[in-house]
Design a protein around this motif. Structure first.
Motif, short mmCIF file in Angstrom:
data_model
loop_
_atom_site.label_atom_id
_atom_site.label_comp_id
_atom_site.label_asym_id
_atom_site.label_seq_id
_atom_site.Cartn_x
_atom_site.Cartn_y
_atom_site.Cartn_z
N ILE A 25 0.83 -1.20 0.00
CA ILE A 25 0.00 0.00 0.00
C ILE A 25 0.87 1.25 0.00
O ILE A 25 0.61 2.20 -0.75
CB ILE A 25 -0.98 -0.02 1.20
N VAL A 29 0.93 4.08 -2.97
CA VAL A 29 0.66 5.49 -2.67
C VAL A 29 1.84 6.35 -3.10
O VAL A 29 1.67 7.40 -3.71
CB VAL A 29 0.34 5.68 -1.18
N GLY A 32 1.83 6.69 -6.85
CA GLY A 32 0.77 7.61 -7.25
C GLY A 32 1.17 9.07 -7.03
O GLY A 32 0.95 9.92 -7.90
#
Length: 84
Positions: A25, A29, A32
């Motif tokens: 995760i 992130v 992104g």
């Protein structure tokens, strides 16, 4: 507990139960955020470049329609060489 916090907690627990660890995760992130920075730097670079208005509009359309590829193309082939 508010409804939206409860939902977020349930989603994170479901992700962990399905094998999506916190490391993955965090990597997603970070990727992104890196993509967004790359995209916005390309937009600022296009707007700040001394090229014609038509060329700017075309490059902005390319970058908006193909965010990652358009940004990459701008930095590889579109950006004019700096004068020394």
């Amino acid at each position: 507990m508010p409804e939206h916090l409860s939902t977020a907690l349930n989603l994170s627990q479901n992700a962990a139960a399905q094998g999506l660890g916190i490391g993955l995760i965090i990597v997603l992130v970070a990727a992104g955020i890196g993509f967004l920075v790359f995209f916005f730097v390309a937009l600022v670079s296009i707007v700040g470049t001394d090229i014609g208005c038509g060329a700017k509009i075309l490059w902005l359309l390319v970058v908006f329609c193909l965010p990652f590829l358009g940004s990459l193309l701008w930095f590889v082939v579109g950006r004019p060489a700096r004068e020394r």
